[in-house]
Design a protein around this motif. Sequence first.
Motif, PDB file in Angstrom:
ATOM      1  N   GLU A  36      59.212  -1.657 -16.140  1.00 27.70           N
ATOM      2  CA  GLU A  36      59.893  -2.347 -17.239  1.00 27.70           C
ATOM      3  C   GLU A  36      59.443  -1.787 -18.589  1.00 27.70           C
ATOM      4  OE1 GLU A  36      62.489  -4.910 -19.091  1.00 27.70           O
ATOM      5  OE2 GLU A  36      62.341  -4.372 -16.978  1.00 27.70           O
ATOM      6  N   THR A  37      58.149  -1.522 -18.714  1.00 25.14           N
ATOM      7  CA  THR A  37      57.634  -0.924 -19.949  1.00 25.14           C
ATOM      8  C   THR A  37      58.249   0.445 -20.173  1.00 25.14           C
ATOM      9  OG1 THR A  37      55.548  -2.104 -19.633  1.00 25.14           O
ATOM     10  CG2 THR A  37      55.533  -0.247 -21.164  1.00 25.14           C
ATOM     11  N   LEU A  38      58.326   1.250 -19.124  1.00 26.30           N
ATOM     12  CA  LEU A  38      58.925   2.576 -19.242  1.00 26.30           C
ATOM     13  C   LEU A  38      60.405   2.466 -19.608  1.00 26.30           C
ATOM     14  CD1 LEU A  38      58.670   5.634 -18.922  1.00 26.30           C
ATOM     15  CD2 LEU A  38      59.230   5.334 -16.512  1.00 26.30           C
ATOM     16  N   ARG A  39      61.114   1.534 -19.021  1.00 29.54           N
ATOM     17  CA  ARG A  39      62.538   1.359 -19.328  1.00 29.54           C
ATOM     18  C   ARG A  39      62.734   0.977 -20.787  1.00 29.54           C
ATOM     19  NH1 ARG A  39      66.077  -2.462 -19.953  1.00 29.54           N
ATOM     20  NH2 ARG A  39      64.665  -4.145 -19.449  1.00 29.54           N
ATOM     21  N   LYS A  40      61.885   0.067 -21.284  1.00 25.98           N
ATOM     22  CA  LYS A  40      61.991  -0.333 -22.691  1.00 25.98           C
ATOM     23  C   LYS A  40      61.676   0.829 -23.627  1.00 25.98           C
ATOM     24  CE  LYS A  40      61.249  -5.255 -22.140  1.00 25.98           C
ATOM     25  NZ  LYS A  40      60.402  -6.406 -22.421  1.00 25.98           N
ATOM     26  N   MET A  41      60.701   1.651 -23.256  1.00 25.40           N
ATOM     27  CA  MET A  41      60.373   2.827 -24.071  1.00 25.40           C
ATOM     28  C   MET A  41      61.547   3.793 -24.112  1.00 25.40           C
ATOM     29  SD  MET A  41      56.406   3.524 -22.984  1.00 25.40           S
ATOM     30  CE  MET A  41      56.299   5.078 -23.864  1.00 25.40           C
ATOM     31  N   MET A  42      62.201   3.980 -22.983  1.00 27.87           N
ATOM     32  CA  MET A  42      63.339   4.897 -22.935  1.00 27.87           C
ATOM     33  C   MET A  42      64.521   4.347 -23.732  1.00 27.87           C
ATOM     34  SD  MET A  42      63.117   6.152 -18.994  1.00 27.87           S
ATOM     35  CE  MET A  42      64.553   7.185 -19.063  1.00 27.87           C
ATOM     36  N   GLU A  43      64.759   3.035 -23.652  1.00 21.90           N
ATOM     37  CA  GLU A  43      65.863   2.427 -24.387  1.00 21.90           C
ATOM     38  C   GLU A  43      65.655   2.493 -25.890  1.00 21.90           C
ATOM     39  OE1 GLU A  43      66.257  -1.523 -22.888  1.00 21.90           O
ATOM     40  OE2 GLU A  43      67.409  -0.878 -21.118  1.00 21.90           O
ATOM     41  N   SER A  44      64.401   2.379 -26.326  1.00 17.54           N
ATOM     42  CA  SER A  44      64.123   2.413 -27.762  1.00 17.54           C
ATOM     43  C   SER A  44      63.961   3.839 -28.281  1.00 17.54           C
ATOM     44  CB  SER A  44      62.867   1.595 -28.072  1.00 17.54           C
ATOM     45  OG  SER A  44      61.737   2.223 -27.499  1.00 17.54           O
ATOM     46  N   SER A  45      64.150   4.814 -27.425  1.00 13.53           N
ATOM     47  CA  SER A  45      64.042   6.237 -27.776  1.00 13.53           C
ATOM     48  C   SER A  45      62.678   6.594 -28.347  1.00 13.53           C
ATOM     49  CB  SER A  45      65.147   6.627 -28.765  1.00 13.53           C
ATOM     50  OG  SER A  45      66.407   6.403 -28.204  1.00 13.53           O
ATOM     51  N   GLN A  46      61.653   5.920 -27.849  1.00 18.43           N
ATOM     52  CA  GLN A  46      60.292   6.261 -28.261  1.00 18.43           C
ATOM     53  C   GLN A  46      59.888   7.564 -27.594  1.00 18.43           C
ATOM     54  OE1 GLN A  46      57.680   3.078 -27.158  1.00 18.43           O
ATOM     55  NE2 GLN A  46      57.323   2.538 -29.290  1.00 18.43           N
ATOM     56  N   PRO A  47      59.151   8.393 -28.317  1.00 18.28           N
ATOM     57  CA  PRO A  47      58.669   9.618 -27.678  1.00 18.28           C
ATOM     58  C   PRO A  47      57.613   9.271 -26.626  1.00 18.28           C
ATOM     59  CG  PRO A  47      57.725   9.393 -29.862  1.00 18.28           C
ATOM     60  CD  PRO A  47      58.734   8.293 -29.709  1.00 18.28           C
ATOM     61  N   MET A  48      57.728   9.918 -25.487  1.00 14.98           N
ATOM     62  CA  MET A  48      56.779   9.662 -24.401  1.00 14.98           C
ATOM     63  C   MET A  48      56.006  10.942 -24.121  1.00 14.98           C
ATOM     64  SD  MET A  48      59.080   7.452 -21.786  1.00 14.98           S
ATOM     65  CE  MET A  48      60.557   8.432 -21.987  1.00 14.98           C
ATOM     66  N   ASP A  49      54.726  10.876 -24.305  1.00 19.51           N
ATOM     67  CA  ASP A  49      53.906  12.025 -23.964  1.00 19.51           C
ATOM     68  C   ASP A  49      53.164  11.741 -22.657  1.00 19.51           C
ATOM     69  OD1 ASP A  49      52.231  10.115 -24.968  1.00 19.51           O
ATOM     70  OD2 ASP A  49      50.996  11.505 -26.135  1.00 19.51           O
ATOM     71  N   GLU A  50      52.512  12.762 -22.165  1.00 18.25           N
ATOM     72  CA  GLU A  50      51.826  12.628 -20.876  1.00 18.25           C
ATOM     73  C   GLU A  50      50.727  11.589 -20.912  1.00 18.25           C
ATOM     74  OE1 GLU A  50      50.476  15.897 -18.509  1.00 18.25           O
ATOM     75  OE2 GLU A  50      52.110  17.152 -19.229  1.00 18.25           O
ATOM     76  N   GLU A  51      50.028  11.488 -22.045  1.00 17.80           N
ATOM     77  CA  GLU A  51      48.919  10.543 -22.138  1.00 17.80           C
ATOM     78  C   GLU A  51      49.406   9.101 -21.994  1.00 17.80           C
ATOM     79  OE1 GLU A  51      45.332   8.998 -22.119  1.00 17.80           O
ATOM     80  OE2 GLU A  51      45.779  11.135 -22.006  1.00 17.80           O
ATOM     81  N   GLN A  52      50.534   8.776 -22.626  1.00 19.59           N
ATOM     82  CA  GLN A  52      51.076   7.425 -22.496  1.00 19.59           C
ATOM     83  C   GLN A  52      51.498   7.137 -21.062  1.00 19.59           C
ATOM     84  OE1 GLN A  52      54.201   7.516 -25.404  1.00 19.59           O
ATOM     85  NE2 GLN A  52      53.087   6.149 -26.784  1.00 19.59           N
ATOM     86  N   LEU A  53      52.160   8.091 -20.439  1.00 23.07           N
ATOM     87  CA  LEU A  53      52.599   7.892 -19.058  1.00 23.07           C
ATOM     88  C   LEU A  53      51.408   7.773 -18.109  1.00 23.07           C
ATOM     89  CD1 LEU A  53      55.640  10.321 -18.945  1.00 23.07           C
ATOM     90  CD2 LEU A  53      55.675   7.837 -19.155  1.00 23.07           C
ATOM     91  N   ARG A  54      50.365   8.539 -18.385  1.00 21.73           N
ATOM     92  CA  ARG A  54      49.167   8.467 -17.544  1.00 21.73           C
ATOM     93  C   ARG A  54      48.476   7.119 -17.727  1.00 21.73           C
ATOM     94  NH1 ARG A  54      48.175  12.921 -16.329  1.00 21.73           N
ATOM     95  NH2 ARG A  54      47.957  14.156 -16.705  1.00 21.73           N
ATOM     96  N   ARG A  55      48.432   6.620 -18.973  1.00 22.73           N
ATOM     97  CA  ARG A  55      47.820   5.331 -19.251  1.00 22.73           C
ATOM     98  C   ARG A  55      48.575   4.197 -18.560  1.00 22.73           C
ATOM     99  NH1 ARG A  55      47.983   4.223 -25.010  1.00 22.73           N
ATOM    100  NH2 ARG A  55      48.043   6.479 -25.129  1.00 22.73           N
ATOM    101  N   LEU A  56      49.893   4.330 -18.488  1.00 20.97           N
ATOM    102  CA  LEU A  56      50.694   3.329 -17.782  1.00 20.97           C
ATOM    103  C   LEU A  56      50.567   3.440 -16.267  1.00 20.97           C
ATOM    104  CD1 LEU A  56      53.984   3.405 -19.869  1.00 20.97           C
ATOM    105  CD2 LEU A  56      52.369   1.522 -19.694  1.00 20.97           C
ATOM    106  N   GLY A  57      49.997   4.525 -15.813  1.00 20.41           N
ATOM    107  CA  GLY A  57      49.837   4.728 -14.381  1.00 20.41           C
ATOM    108  C   GLY A  57      51.075   5.288 -13.711  1.00 20.41           C
ATOM    109  N   LEU A  58      51.963   5.880 -14.505  1.00 20.76           N
ATOM    110  CA  LEU A  58      53.188   6.436 -13.940  1.00 20.76           C
ATOM    111  C   LEU A  58      53.045   7.906 -13.562  1.00 20.76           C
ATOM    112  CD1 LEU A  58      55.673   4.715 -16.368  1.00 20.76           C
ATOM    113  CD2 LEU A  58      55.224   4.116 -14.001  1.00 20.76           C
ATOM    114  N   LEU A  59      51.971   8.527 -13.979  1.00 22.41           N
ATOM    115  CA  LEU A  59      51.671   9.902 -13.572  1.00 22.41           C
ATOM    116  C   LEU A  59      50.389   9.898 -12.758  1.00 22.41           C
ATOM    117  CD1 LEU A  59      52.329  12.060 -16.769  1.00 22.41           C
ATOM    118  CD2 LEU A  59      53.757  11.842 -14.754  1.00 22.41           C
ATOM    119  N   ALA A  60      50.350  10.739 -11.777  1.00 19.00           N
ATOM    120  CA  ALA A  60      49.142  10.822 -10.947  1.00 19.00           C
ATOM    121  C   ALA A  60      48.014  11.438 -11.771  1.00 19.00           C
ATOM    122  CB  ALA A  60      49.405  11.667  -9.711  1.00 19.00           C
ATOM    123  N   ASP A  61      46.846  10.885 -11.614  1.00 21.16           N
ATOM    124  CA  ASP A  61      45.681  11.394 -12.310  1.00 21.16           C
ATOM    125  C   ASP A  61      45.112  12.576 -11.528  1.00 21.16           C
ATOM    126  OD1 ASP A  61      43.665  11.639 -14.108  1.00 21.16           O
ATOM    127  OD2 ASP A  61      42.639   9.775 -13.574  1.00 21.16           O
TER     128      ASP A  61
END
Length: 133
Positions: A36-61
């Motif tokens: 849901e957080t990722l969907r809201k970020m995409m809808e608001s056109s916020q820039p997403m970098d790897e660090e944010q995605l990793r912090r959310l746990g959406l990228l494998a560490d």
Amino acid sequence: MDIGAGLAALAFWGFIGTCVMAGVWDNIRKRDAKHETLRKMMESSQPMDEEQLRRLGLLADDKDRPDRAFKIAGVWLISIAVGLAVLAVFLGFVEPIARTAVLGAAAMMGCMGVGALIGGFLTAPWYIKEGKD
């Protein structure tokens, strides 16, 4: 055995089932919140970098190593098997029939531990080849 023993066994397994289901439900809710957080970020056109995605746990560490987790689980399971075997010996002095059942549980735990260790050693080369050591 009487009805009390049956009710106690039912209560025990009901508790175990409830704990398992609570864990599954918790994981589902956490994953849904991340998505849901990722969907809201995409809808608001916020820039997403790897660090944010990793912090959310959406990228494998890079530290995620299932082979190490297999080895750790194997050591734990084998240790539990040894403890159950020792318990079986002492329990056998009190109730000789119980010795066989507890030794069977110890053997099962030992087999699971050896299987986890083998799984860890078999999957380790995958990560060494990829340079993730």
